[in-house]
Enzyme design. Structure first.
Site, PDB file in Angstrom:
ATOM      1  N   ASP A  83       0.810  -1.225   0.000  1.00 42.85           N
ATOM      2  CA  ASP A  83       0.000   0.000   0.000  1.00 42.85           C
ATOM      3  C   ASP A  83       0.843   1.275   0.000  1.00 42.85           C
ATOM      4  O   ASP A  83       1.995   1.287   0.413  1.00 42.85           O
ATOM      5  CB  ASP A  83      -0.980   0.022   1.190  1.00 42.85           C
ATOM      6  CG  ASP A  83      -0.273  -0.136   2.535  1.00 42.85           C
ATOM      7  OD1 ASP A  83       0.743  -0.868   2.614  1.00 42.85           O
ATOM      8  OD2 ASP A  83      -0.730   0.479   3.521  1.00 42.85           O
ATOM      9  N   GLU A 141      -0.520  -2.005   5.119  1.00 40.91           N
ATOM     10  CA  GLU A 141       0.342  -1.933   6.305  1.00 40.91           C
ATOM     11  C   GLU A 141       0.105  -0.645   7.062  1.00 40.91           C
ATOM     12  O   GLU A 141       0.256  -0.587   8.277  1.00 40.91           O
ATOM     13  CB  GLU A 141       1.820  -2.016   5.880  1.00 40.91           C
ATOM     14  CG  GLU A 141       2.791  -2.201   7.047  1.00 40.91           C
ATOM     15  CD  GLU A 141       2.997  -0.962   7.898  1.00 40.91           C
ATOM     16  OE1 GLU A 141       3.021  -1.075   9.122  1.00 40.91           O
ATOM     17  OE2 GLU A 141       3.116   0.133   7.331  1.00 40.91           O
ATOM     18  N   GLU A 142      -0.283   0.411   6.322  1.00 43.18           N
ATOM     19  CA  GLU A 142      -0.294   1.767   6.894  1.00 43.18           C
ATOM     20  C   GLU A 142      -1.547   2.109   7.691  1.00 43.18           C
ATOM     21  O   GLU A 142      -1.622   3.192   8.256  1.00 43.18           O
ATOM     22  CB  GLU A 142      -0.132   2.808   5.774  1.00 43.18           C
ATOM     23  CG  GLU A 142       1.194   2.713   5.019  1.00 43.18           C
ATOM     24  CD  GLU A 142       2.383   3.250   5.794  1.00 43.18           C
ATOM     25  OE1 GLU A 142       2.194   3.661   6.951  1.00 43.18           O
ATOM     26  OE2 GLU A 142       3.496   3.236   5.236  1.00 43.18           O
ATOM     27  N   ARG A 182      18.332  -6.521  13.950  1.00 40.31           N
ATOM     28  CA  ARG A 182      18.270  -6.375  15.399  1.00 40.31           C
ATOM     29  C   ARG A 182      17.555  -7.581  16.000  1.00 40.31           C
ATOM     30  O   ARG A 182      16.461  -7.938  15.565  1.00 40.31           O
ATOM     31  CB  ARG A 182      17.523  -5.099  15.811  1.00 40.31           C
ATOM     32  CG  ARG A 182      17.563  -4.917  17.308  1.00 40.31           C
ATOM     33  CD  ARG A 182      16.868  -3.682  17.812  1.00 40.31           C
ATOM     34  NE  ARG A 182      16.989  -3.637  19.252  1.00 40.31           N
ATOM     35  CZ  ARG A 182      17.999  -3.056  19.907  1.00 40.31           C
ATOM     36  NH1 ARG A 182      18.937  -2.438  19.254  1.00 40.31           N
ATOM     37  NH2 ARG A 182      18.049  -3.103  21.220  1.00 40.31           N
TER      38      ARG A 182
HETATM   39 ZN   LIG Z   1       4.981   3.676   6.590  1.00 43.80          ZN
HETATM   40 ZN   LIG Z   2       6.416   0.903   5.693  1.00 41.92          ZN
END
Ligand SMILES: [Zn+2]
Ligand SMILES: [Zn+2]
Length: 396
Positions: A83, A141-142, A182
């Protein structure tokens, strides 16, 4: 194995023009969260051209499998998000967004193109590894509730269940040519807080006849910071920020109510629940003691992101084989959120960073800014590296 490494590097180099063309197409045709229909169709078509069958999932997502020899031996999943963001692009590039006000400003075009490249490499070397690779092209995702949570609800991590999952994200603070890892806690949970303080408005000269919600709200804001400083385990990072306060009175008017909005971030799910509970109690208690009322609402965001330490250590070692030790760096904690976190609470996960920064060329804009872009040298690395990581992990 060294011959397979050379082969992956060679395929990656050969496929770079295709990867760049895919990135340019996706970048020029961005779609907002939950609306990735054309992107889905494009990715589906690309996979079909590689001979990979994909299925639709989560409305605008895709899931596919690449089976090696002995496909039931082990399953590893790879995820890309697809997205874009509601931002007007200011870059003057040939692949500039053709959808004004919508922009791939978080690099999800890069992730999608990179995973397509990885898929194309793996499809061509599938006789040389054992196990199954699951590809997850996810929407949204946003935007809450996050495409990852819907992918999981719709069975993306079942039939077959992967032993582990990888996600790759661009990093604008890591130079191109480098990769960052990480172990353990890496990104924060993100909850949105909405607090309404209700008093009784009136003339500013007659506070005794009113219940002043401005004063109540002020006490609540100060007291809440003490939840972070006095109740939280000091070894766990956590942030509480109120970025909005609105009380629409005047110099001589006490308003009826004050609205406050903020964000609460944590790196531990137990503390996250406890912290939210304490905030609610404190706000309601202070407002009540001062003669008013508080309504505390939480819009739940993503959980915190945890990278499985052993998987991350193995992946870092594999990345060093691929890139050389000088090009593999350690990442710091980051209090931003990422919906890949949902997967990390179901299976062993490794979310790592692809460096895209180039100071000399002035490529330094952060993600979520209208001038964001990458040094595309990163796309000469991303696809082959991910292919190598997953092949090594299938062997582990
Ligand atoms: Zn983002
Ligand atoms: Zn992102």
């Amino acid at each position: 194995m060294s011959t397979l490494l050379e082969k992956i590097k060679q395929l990656s180099a050969e496929l770079t023009p295709e990867t760049l063309a895919n990135r340019h197409h996706i970048h020029a045709n961005p779609e907002l969260s939950y609306q990735e229909f054309q992107t889905q169709a494009y990715v589906l078509q690309q996979l079909e051209q590689m001979g990979i069958q994909a299925k639709k999932i989560a409305t605008t997502g895709l899931i596919a499998e690449i089976k090696g020899k002995n496909p039931d031996k082990k399953v590893v999943a790879l995820r890309a998000d697809m997205d874009a963001l509601p931002i007007l692009e200011t870059n003057d590039v040939p692949y500039k967004s053709k959808n004004p006000g919508v922009m791939h400003a978080c690099g999800h075009d890069v992730h999608t193109a990179s995973l397509l490249g990885t898929a194309h490499i793996l499809q061509q070397v599938r006789d040389e590894f054992e196990g199954t690779i699951k590809l997850l092209f996810q929407p949204a995702e946003e935007k809450a509730p996050g495409g990852a949570s819907i992918m999981i609800q719709e069975g993306a991590l079942q039939n077959p269940t992967p032993a582990s999952i990888y996600g790759q994200h661009v990093a604008t603070n890591v130079p191109v040519g480098k990769i960052g890892f990480r172990e353990g806690m890496y990104m924060a949970s993100t909850d949105e807080l909405y607090l309404k303080v209700i008093g009784k408005g009136g003339h500013g000269a007659m506070p005794d006849a009113c219940v002043d919600p401005i004063v109540i709200a002020s006490h609540i804001i100060v007291a809440m910071q003490q939840i972070i400083s006095r109740n939280k385990n000091p070894k766990l990072p956590s942030v509480l920020t109120f970025g909005k306060i609105e009380g629409l009175g005047a110099t001589n008017v006490i308003p009826d109510e004050v609205n406050i909005a903020g964000t609460f971030r944590a790196m531990d799910e137990t503390w996250r629940a406890e912290g939210l509970e304490k905030m609610k109690k404190l706000a309601e208690g202070i407002a009540d003691a001062m003669g008013g009322r508080a309504e505390f609402e939480v819009l739940k965001g993503y959980p915190f992101l945890q990278n499985n330490p052993e998987l991350t250590r193995r992946s870092k070692a594999a990345a060093i084989e691929y890139m050389g030790a000088d090009n593999v760096v350690d990442l710091d904690l980051w209090m931003a959120g990422e919906d890949f976190a949902f997967y990390t609470h179901h299976v062993d996960a490794c979310f790592y960073r692809l460096g895209v920064r180039n100071e000399e060329r002035g490529i330094t804009s952060g993600v979520h800014t209208p001038g964001f872009d990458i040094d595309e040298g990163a796309l000469g690395i991303g696809p082959g590296l991910m292919a190598w990581l997953v092949v090594k992990e299938l062997e582990a």
